[in-house]
Design an enzyme around this catalytic site. Structure first.
Site, PDB file in Angstrom:
ATOM      1  N   ARG A  76      20.470   2.083 -30.492  1.00 35.47           N
ATOM      2  CA  ARG A  76      21.023   1.348 -29.339  1.00 35.47           C
ATOM      3  C   ARG A  76      20.914   2.201 -28.073  1.00 35.47           C
ATOM      4  NH1 ARG A  76      21.532  -3.655 -28.860  1.00 35.47           N
ATOM      5  NH2 ARG A  76      22.824  -3.919 -30.727  1.00 35.47           N
ATOM      6  N   ARG A 102      10.777  -1.381 -34.435  1.00 29.79           N
ATOM      7  CA  ARG A 102      11.846  -0.427 -34.083  1.00 29.79           C
ATOM      8  C   ARG A 102      12.645   0.050 -35.290  1.00 29.79           C
ATOM      9  NH1 ARG A 102      16.828  -3.841 -31.235  1.00 29.79           N
ATOM     10  NH2 ARG A 102      16.946  -5.495 -32.786  1.00 29.79           N
ATOM     11  N   HIS A 171      11.965  -2.208 -24.459  1.00 27.76           N
ATOM     12  CA  HIS A 171      13.328  -2.699 -24.165  1.00 27.76           C
ATOM     13  C   HIS A 171      14.146  -1.568 -23.528  1.00 27.76           C
ATOM     14  CE1 HIS A 171      17.309  -4.286 -24.923  1.00 27.76           C
ATOM     15  NE2 HIS A 171      16.895  -5.265 -25.709  1.00 27.76           N
ATOM     16  N   ASP A 215      21.486 -12.364 -19.527  1.00 31.33           N
ATOM     17  CA  ASP A 215      20.444 -12.294 -20.558  1.00 31.33           C
ATOM     18  C   ASP A 215      19.330 -13.233 -20.108  1.00 31.33           C
ATOM     19  OD1 ASP A 215      18.920 -12.091 -22.808  1.00 31.33           O
ATOM     20  OD2 ASP A 215      20.528 -12.560 -24.229  1.00 31.33           O
ATOM     21  N   GLU A 274      13.479  -4.831 -18.977  1.00 32.97           N
ATOM     22  CA  GLU A 274      12.511  -4.659 -20.056  1.00 32.97           C
ATOM     23  C   GLU A 274      11.128  -5.147 -19.641  1.00 32.97           C
ATOM     24  OE1 GLU A 274      14.252  -6.614 -23.497  1.00 32.97           O
ATOM     25  OE2 GLU A 274      16.227  -6.362 -22.624  1.00 32.97           O
TER      26      GLU A 274
END
Ligand code: BG6
Length: 304
Positions: A76, A102, A171, A215, A274
């Protein structure tokens, strides 16, 4: 994948003052790169940039204090590689969110350095496991280079006999002093899909400030973004190539509380901008075709 031990990695790929390897608490190899203009760390697990610090300045990337660094779990913070799909899998929600790149170990392909710069190249090829998740043959390479800025390049090659479609993101999590004092410039005029309100095609009319959960997937934009952090008197500049999508994300209060690997208050100290190709900008690659997604991150900041 079984990695060589740290001493072997240092002997084969290290370079005094430029590239050194260490093990994470869970024993996963991490490469530390140092150039004249800054330093960064890259985890071989996940092909993941963990940190970036321009020389004499504060770190630029955010990393959650609650992040897990465990095999099979995403990290994270830093720069997770979302690939070969962005967000939830389009038809099977049981598959890993943001794809599998990832959460798998990458192979160390090469390191290089000069008197000023350093770089590392990691690679990921299809395996029996990846073909269960995504039935295609591919090679993926990640080049992380400390030049005048931090440059991250993700190259997808279709090694199969049929075309395939990929959506992807670098990201990037950026650290800020206080989200209320942050403005993101560069997306004005771009249209976005808003995952919070469920609306699509909204135009971004003004520079973006964050006052609630955000978002947003901005499509058909190749623009540079500037994260203007008045609290730190710092501007982070994100430029890109091979990318038609920019995603902006901050989980805000309620979502932060629901995330087990993110501190309840950490939403005040981060923002994701991103570099991506997603939704209508997903890539279609013919057999033998390659595509490279590039993000370059620099900071114009007061010295530490
Ligand atoms: C963003 C998405 O890119 O990543 C968000 O737009 C998502 O919807 C966020 O919540 C974090 O995703 P994850 O899988 O790392 O928790």
């Amino acid at each position: 994948m079984h990695y060589p031990d740290i001493a072997t990695l240092n002997t084969r790929y290290g370079a005094r003052g430029r590239i050194a390897f260490r093990a994470s608490e869970k024993g996963l190899p991490i490469a530390a790169l140092a150039g004249v203009t800054g330093s960064c760390e890259v985890s071989l697990y996940g092909g993941h940039v963990l940190s970036y610090r321009p020389a004499g300045h504060l770190p630029v990337l955010f990393m959650s204090k609650s992040s897990r660094f465990e095999p099979g779990k995403p990290i994270r913070g830093g720069i997770p590689v979302c690939w070969p799909w962005f967000g939830p899998h389009p038809v099977d929600p049981s598959l890993p969110a943001h794809g599998f790149a990832r959460i798998v170990p990458w192979r160390l392909a090469a390191t290089e350095y000069t008197s000023r710069s350093a770089e590392i190249r990691l690679a990921l090829d299809d395996t029996d496991q990846t073909r269960v998740w995504w039935p295609h043959r591919f090679s993926l390479t990640l080049r992380v280079a400390l030049e005048n800025a931090l440059k991250v390049e993700l190259t997808t090659r279709n090694n199969d006999t049929h075309p395939f479609t990929v959506s992807e993101a670098l990201h990037s999590y950026f650290g800020v002093r206080q989200i209320m004092d942050v403005t993101v410039r560069g997306l004005e005029g771009a249209a976005f899909t808003d995952a919070v309100t469920g609306t699509a095609g909204c135009p971004q009319e003004t520079p973006l400030v964050i006052r609630q959960e955000v978002d947003r997937v901005y499509t058909d934009t190749e623009a540079e973004c500037v994260i203007d952090d008045a609290g730190l008197e710092r501007q982070i500049v994100v430029t890109k190539r091979g990318s038609r999508t920019t995603v902006v994300w901050n989980p805000w209060i309620d979502k932060a509380k629901r995330m087990p690997d993110f501190g309840d208050d950490e939403y005040t100290r981060m923002i994701c901008v991103e570099t991506a190709n997603a939704r209508g900008n997903a890539l279609s690659l013919e057999p033998g075709e390659s595509h490279t997604l590039v993000t370059t991150i620099s900071a114009d900041a007061k010295a530490e």
